[in-house]
Write a protein that holds these residues in place. Sequence first.
Motif, PDB file in Angstrom:
ATOM      1  N   ARG A 134      32.097 -30.042  60.204  1.00  0.00           N
ATOM      2  CA  ARG A 134      32.001 -28.565  60.874  1.00  0.00           C
ATOM      3  C   ARG A 134      33.027 -28.498  61.890  1.00  0.00           C
ATOM      4  O   ARG A 134      32.927 -28.864  63.015  1.00  0.00           O
ATOM      5  CB  ARG A 134      30.506 -28.387  61.607  1.00  0.00           C
ATOM      6  CG  ARG A 134      30.052 -26.876  61.357  1.00  0.00           C
ATOM      7  CD  ARG A 134      29.818 -26.215  60.300  1.00  0.00           C
ATOM      8  NE  ARG A 134      29.564 -24.758  60.455  1.00  0.00           N
ATOM      9  CZ  ARG A 134      28.617 -23.923  60.933  1.00  0.00           C
ATOM     10  NH1 ARG A 134      27.699 -24.624  61.250  1.00  0.00           N
ATOM     11  NH2 ARG A 134      28.601 -22.781  60.968  1.00  0.00           N
ATOM     12  N   TRP A 135      33.874 -27.813  61.456  1.00  0.00           N
ATOM     13  CA  TRP A 135      35.010 -27.329  62.351  1.00  0.00           C
ATOM     14  C   TRP A 135      35.390 -25.881  62.318  1.00  0.00           C
ATOM     15  O   TRP A 135      35.009 -25.098  61.519  1.00  0.00           O
ATOM     16  CB  TRP A 135      36.454 -28.103  61.813  1.00  0.00           C
ATOM     17  CG  TRP A 135      36.410 -29.379  62.062  1.00  0.00           C
ATOM     18  CD1 TRP A 135      35.837 -30.406  61.410  1.00  0.00           C
ATOM     19  CD2 TRP A 135      36.955 -30.130  62.986  1.00  0.00           C
ATOM     20  NE1 TRP A 135      35.831 -31.901  61.748  1.00  0.00           N
ATOM     21  CE2 TRP A 135      36.739 -31.554  62.877  1.00  0.00           C
ATOM     22  CE3 TRP A 135      37.857 -29.945  64.214  1.00  0.00           C
ATOM     23  CZ2 TRP A 135      37.045 -32.695  63.845  1.00  0.00           C
ATOM     24  CZ3 TRP A 135      38.289 -30.929  64.956  1.00  0.00           C
ATOM     25  CH2 TRP A 135      37.839 -32.383  64.885  1.00  0.00           C
ATOM     26  N   PHE A 136      36.056 -25.525  63.277  1.00  0.00           N
ATOM     27  CA  PHE A 136      36.279 -24.055  63.609  1.00  0.00           C
ATOM     28  C   PHE A 136      37.901 -23.826  63.916  1.00  0.00           C
ATOM     29  O   PHE A 136      38.306 -24.499  64.748  1.00  0.00           O
ATOM     30  CB  PHE A 136      35.477 -23.268  64.428  1.00  0.00           C
ATOM     31  CG  PHE A 136      33.877 -23.425  64.133  1.00  0.00           C
ATOM     32  CD1 PHE A 136      33.295 -22.229  63.568  1.00  0.00           C
ATOM     33  CD2 PHE A 136      33.266 -24.620  64.632  1.00  0.00           C
ATOM     34  CE1 PHE A 136      32.172 -22.495  63.090  1.00  0.00           C
ATOM     35  CE2 PHE A 136      31.885 -24.572  64.376  1.00  0.00           C
ATOM     36  CZ  PHE A 136      31.047 -23.619  63.504  1.00  0.00           C
ATOM     37  N   LEU A 137      38.450 -22.765  63.587  1.00  0.00           N
ATOM     38  CA  LEU A 137      39.688 -22.257  63.912  1.00  0.00           C
ATOM     39  C   LEU A 137      39.562 -21.456  65.170  1.00  0.00           C
ATOM     40  O   LEU A 137      38.830 -20.432  64.980  1.00  0.00           O
ATOM     41  CB  LEU A 137      40.690 -21.527  62.850  1.00  0.00           C
ATOM     42  CG  LEU A 137      41.699 -21.125  63.539  1.00  0.00           C
ATOM     43  CD1 LEU A 137      42.651 -22.146  63.675  1.00  0.00           C
ATOM     44  CD2 LEU A 137      42.373 -19.897  62.020  1.00  0.00           C
ATOM     45  N   THR A 138      40.076 -21.787  66.367  1.00  0.00           N
ATOM     46  CA  THR A 138      39.634 -20.981  67.591  1.00  0.00           C
ATOM     47  C   THR A 138      40.863 -20.793  68.315  1.00  0.00           C
ATOM     48  O   THR A 138      42.035 -21.335  67.964  1.00  0.00           O
ATOM     49  CB  THR A 138      38.659 -21.966  68.536  1.00  0.00           C
ATOM     50  OG1 THR A 138      39.484 -22.947  68.788  1.00  0.00           O
ATOM     51  CG2 THR A 138      37.414 -22.179  67.796  1.00  0.00           C
ATOM     52  N   ALA A 139      40.908 -20.068  69.203  1.00  0.00           N
ATOM     53  CA  ALA A 139      41.871 -19.405  70.111  1.00  0.00           C
ATOM     54  C   ALA A 139      41.280 -18.967  71.284  1.00  0.00           C
ATOM     55  O   ALA A 139      40.184 -18.793  71.283  1.00  0.00           O
ATOM     56  CB  ALA A 139      42.793 -18.266  69.474  1.00  0.00           C
ATOM     57  N   PRO A 140      42.075 -19.143  72.601  1.00  0.00           N
ATOM     58  CA  PRO A 140      41.496 -18.502  73.928  1.00  0.00           C
ATOM     59  C   PRO A 140      41.205 -17.082  73.823  1.00  0.00           C
ATOM     60  O   PRO A 140      41.262 -16.293  72.866  1.00  0.00           O
ATOM     61  CB  PRO A 140      42.539 -18.814  74.552  1.00  0.00           C
ATOM     62  CG  PRO A 140      43.495 -19.671  74.089  1.00  0.00           C
ATOM     63  CD  PRO A 140      43.256 -19.477  72.495  1.00  0.00           C
ATOM     64  N   ALA A 141      40.879 -16.314  74.907  1.00  0.00           N
ATOM     65  CA  ALA A 141      40.057 -15.045  75.169  1.00  0.00           C
ATOM     66  C   ALA A 141      41.300 -14.114  74.599  1.00  0.00           C
ATOM     67  O   ALA A 141      40.900 -13.023  74.088  1.00  0.00           O
ATOM     68  CB  ALA A 141      39.873 -14.910  76.605  1.00  0.00           C
ATOM     69  N   GLN A 142      42.571 -14.407  74.755  1.00  0.00           N
ATOM     70  CA  GLN A 142      43.631 -13.405  74.281  1.00  0.00           C
ATOM     71  C   GLN A 142      43.298 -13.194  72.806  1.00  0.00           C
ATOM     72  O   GLN A 142      44.170 -12.074  72.294  1.00  0.00           O
ATOM     73  CB  GLN A 142      44.983 -13.596  74.444  1.00  0.00           C
ATOM     74  CG  GLN A 142      45.287 -14.810  74.089  1.00  0.00           C
ATOM     75  CD  GLN A 142      45.667 -16.073  74.759  1.00  0.00           C
ATOM     76  OE1 GLN A 142      44.463 -16.269  75.490  1.00  0.00           O
ATOM     77  NE2 GLN A 142      46.330 -17.060  74.594  1.00  0.00           N
ATOM     78  N   SER A 143      42.772 -13.872  72.123  1.00  0.00           N
ATOM     79  CA  SER A 143      42.606 -13.602  70.566  1.00  0.00           C
ATOM     80  C   SER A 143      41.291 -12.418  70.429  1.00  0.00           C
ATOM     81  O   SER A 143      40.882 -12.351  69.196  1.00  0.00           O
ATOM     82  CB  SER A 143      42.201 -14.927  69.865  1.00  0.00           C
ATOM     83  OG  SER A 143      40.736 -15.232  70.391  1.00  0.00           O
ATOM     84  N   GLN A 144      40.826 -11.794  71.384  1.00  0.00           N
ATOM     85  CA  GLN A 144      39.752 -10.692  71.416  1.00  0.00           C
ATOM     86  C   GLN A 144      40.338  -9.888  70.200  1.00  0.00           C
ATOM     87  O   GLN A 144      41.306  -9.351  70.408  1.00  0.00           O
ATOM     88  CB  GLN A 144      39.474 -10.139  72.341  1.00  0.00           C
ATOM     89  CG  GLN A 144      38.755 -11.261  73.324  1.00  0.00           C
ATOM     90  CD  GLN A 144      38.391 -10.562  74.638  1.00  0.00           C
ATOM     91  OE1 GLN A 144      38.789  -9.446  75.180  1.00  0.00           O
ATOM     92  NE2 GLN A 144      37.457 -11.375  75.591  1.00  0.00           N
ATOM     93  N   GLY A 145      39.675  -9.366  69.169  1.00  0.00           N
ATOM     94  CA  GLY A 145      39.772  -8.428  68.198  1.00  0.00           C
ATOM     95  C   GLY A 145      40.750  -8.818  67.069  1.00  0.00           C
ATOM     96  O   GLY A 145      41.205  -7.920  66.329  1.00  0.00           O
TER      97      GLY A 145
END
Length: 230
Positions: free
Chosen positions: A107-118
């Motif tokens: 179980r993995w996820f592609l993530t990014a910090p808060a600037q990825s909102q929207g």
Amino acid sequence: MRMMVAGLAMMPADAQDIEPDGPDIVVTAGKPLRVDAKLLRAAQRRFAEDRPAHAPRATLRFELWRGYSRISATDVGLALTDGAGGQLPVTIDGDGRVVFATLPAGRWFLTAPAQSQGMHLRPIVLSSGTSVEDRRLGDLRAQCRVMVAMAKADASLLAMPLIGMFDAIGGCASKRFGFYHPVEHPLASATATGAGVMRTLRLSVTSTSYEAPLSDRNLPNDARVRLAYR
């Protein structure tokens, strides 16, 4: 009735005053990007299945978008993360698109910090020597199938009957739906040319997407879809 499946707006083919522009795999407003790797695996499996027939010289990449603007993934801080605090880097190509080779098991996820909102994620299939303004129709056909595979991997139980109906009437090859592909800049025109046939493609009301002739059997996979911006 409009059906939204992973970045494709699908309309009854005779719909008028169309406004298909809409969400892809959407991140809820106010939350950072978090895409389950099962969607990425589903995309890779489908692309591998369809590549020989539709896009033999193409590659599968993923783009980040916010609204009608594509965002380079270079400085977003993307990573693959798991629930145990593990983290793996993500490869970005020279055009700011995300490249995945072998995704890790589990179980993995592609993530990014808060600037990825929207932000939202879109797959893109492109053959060497082509661009978003000058594409092989076969690449678009393969991309449609990849998008639907991702939608299935992310669908709720309530959505499955609708997707099943879509499959039953021909899926991406169906003439009963219009398949719209969004673009970053307003369009002046879109055309498809191949095998002595030329089609002027329909644009959305805002001219920010065009109807790809995926079901047109008179246009081969090597037909070219060309865009002109305003």
